[in-house]
Write an enzyme that holds these catalytic residues in place. Structure first.
Site, PDB file in Angstrom:
ATOM      1  CD  GLU A  43      39.928  31.510  39.333  1.00 55.16           C
ATOM      2  OE1 GLU A  43      39.253  31.862  38.357  1.00 55.16           O
ATOM      3  OE2 GLU A  43      39.654  31.874  40.495  1.00 55.16           O
ATOM      4  CE1 TYR A 126      40.037  36.541  37.875  1.00 54.01           C
ATOM      5  CE2 TYR A 126      39.971  34.383  36.819  1.00 54.01           C
ATOM      6  CZ  TYR A 126      39.596  35.227  37.848  1.00 54.01           C
ATOM      7  OH  TYR A 126      38.812  34.762  38.870  1.00 54.01           O
ATOM      8  CG  ASP A 144      36.786  38.153  36.645  1.00 53.63           C
ATOM      9  OD1 ASP A 144      36.646  39.296  37.128  1.00 53.63           O
ATOM     10  OD2 ASP A 144      36.205  37.152  37.114  1.00 53.63           O
TER      11      ASP A 144
END
Length: 343
Positions: A43, A126, A144
């Protein structure tokens, strides 16, 4: 804004996850399991970076540092070298700090709740939601850019996504829609939907598995969503890069301050100028080297200079081998590429 009843929500979940099971991007290496470490690394890498680029970096990173303990114990220089080319190096530094918290402070025990994950260095809303939902099955929406785009169109949410307070609007609207039995798959399905049928440009809504839920498409206004005010243009800053070789052919580098842009990285000495008329030395490029950060745009002119009688603090000459051994920011690679053209 559209408000779905319980029957619509259940039907949407079923249609979305059926499509995801059949066509989702299962090939992505960070989806082979629900390991929170792999999710965190992926991520942070995916922020501001294309998926196809990240795959190579992720696989190499995992090969070198396969566990959170390995990352925590690694020297920062190695972490930055593995990150080299991805840019936004604060992500790598925060990833390193987060690994140390988990490995040393928490004795290898990962926090499982959204709020506790949010407390890790560099972990924003997020990323915390992605880890919480995928690794620990917490029912939280991972908001996101894809998420904003998909649900702004599905529900016709008119709030400006450039404003921080809008995240709460989306959170409240979508939290009841997240599948309570498969929250991680739900969030990943939204990611995949946002990069396929519901792209920013040229969406293929006609063939979308959730077309019948798309209020903006139904009303012929899909191109108006999401609502987003334009970002300000990055501030222009000009520099001359001092190109100084010693008698051994080594190149002079200067370490940047510990805080600020490209903190701690080695680059050629960069000296700010207001215009090209201020360039002092032999100009090595007719056109400037340009590099855009999120809020700044640099124009850099390489300028040949003589070896100084005395080096300043934080300066050193580096051989080609030494330059290749350390992590250099992307802008420095651009400068080196330009110098190679002159040879």
């Amino acid at each position: 804004m559209e408000n779905w009843d319980e029957q619509t929500i259940k039907a949407f979940r079923k249609d979305l996850l059926t499509w995801y099971d059949q066509e989702g991007r299962a090939y992505l290496p960070w989806r082979v399991d629900h390991n929170p470490y792999r999710i965190l690394v992926s991520e942070l890498m995916l922020q501001q970076t294309r998926v196809d680029t990240v795959i190579t970096y992720f696989n190499r990173f995992m090969k070198e540092l396969p566990t959170v303990q390995d990352l925590a114990e690694a020297p920062e220089e190695k972490v930055l070298k593995l990150w080299e080319g991805l840019g936004y190096y604060s992500r790598a530094k925060n990833l390193h700090k987060a690994a140390k918290v988990v490995a040393f402070d928490l004795k290898g025990e990962w926090p499982e709740s959204y709020d506790d994950l949010l407390a890790l260095p560099g972990v924003g809303p997020y990323t915390a939601a992605a880890i919480a939902s995928i690794a620990f099955e917490q029912v939280v929406p991972a908001i996101d850019g894809n998420f904003f785009r998909v649900f702004s169109r599905l529900l016709k949410i008119d709030d400006d996504i450039a404003k921080p307070k809008t995240r709460k609007v989306f959170y409240n609207a979508v939290e009841p829609i997240v599948d309570p039995e498969r929250p991680g798959d739900f969030n990943q399905a939204i990611m995949d939907l946002g990069t396929s049928y519901m792209k920013t440009v040229d969406p293929d809504t006609l063939h979308s598995p959730v077309r019948k839920y798309n209020a903006a498409y139904r009303d012929g206004v899909e191109d108006q969503y999401p609502v987003k005010t334009k970002k300000k243009k990055p501030v222009l800053q000009r520099y001359q890069a001092l190109v100084i070789y010693n008698e051994k052919g080594e190149l002079l580098y200067e370490q940047r301050p510990k805080t600020g842009l490209l903190a701690g990285f080695w680059t050629l000495p960069l000296r700010p100028i207001d215009s090209i008329e201020e360039i002092d030395g032999e100009q090595l490029s007719i056109k400037p080297i340009t590099h855009v950060f999120s809020h700044r745009k640099w124009e850099i002119w390489p300028v040949a200079k003589a070896v100084p009688t005395e080096l300043k603090e934080g300066q050193r000459f580096l051989s080609v081998e030494e330059q290749e051994a350390i992590a250099l920011p992307k802008v420095q690679h651009k400068i080196l590429d330009k110098l190679k053209e002159q040879l």
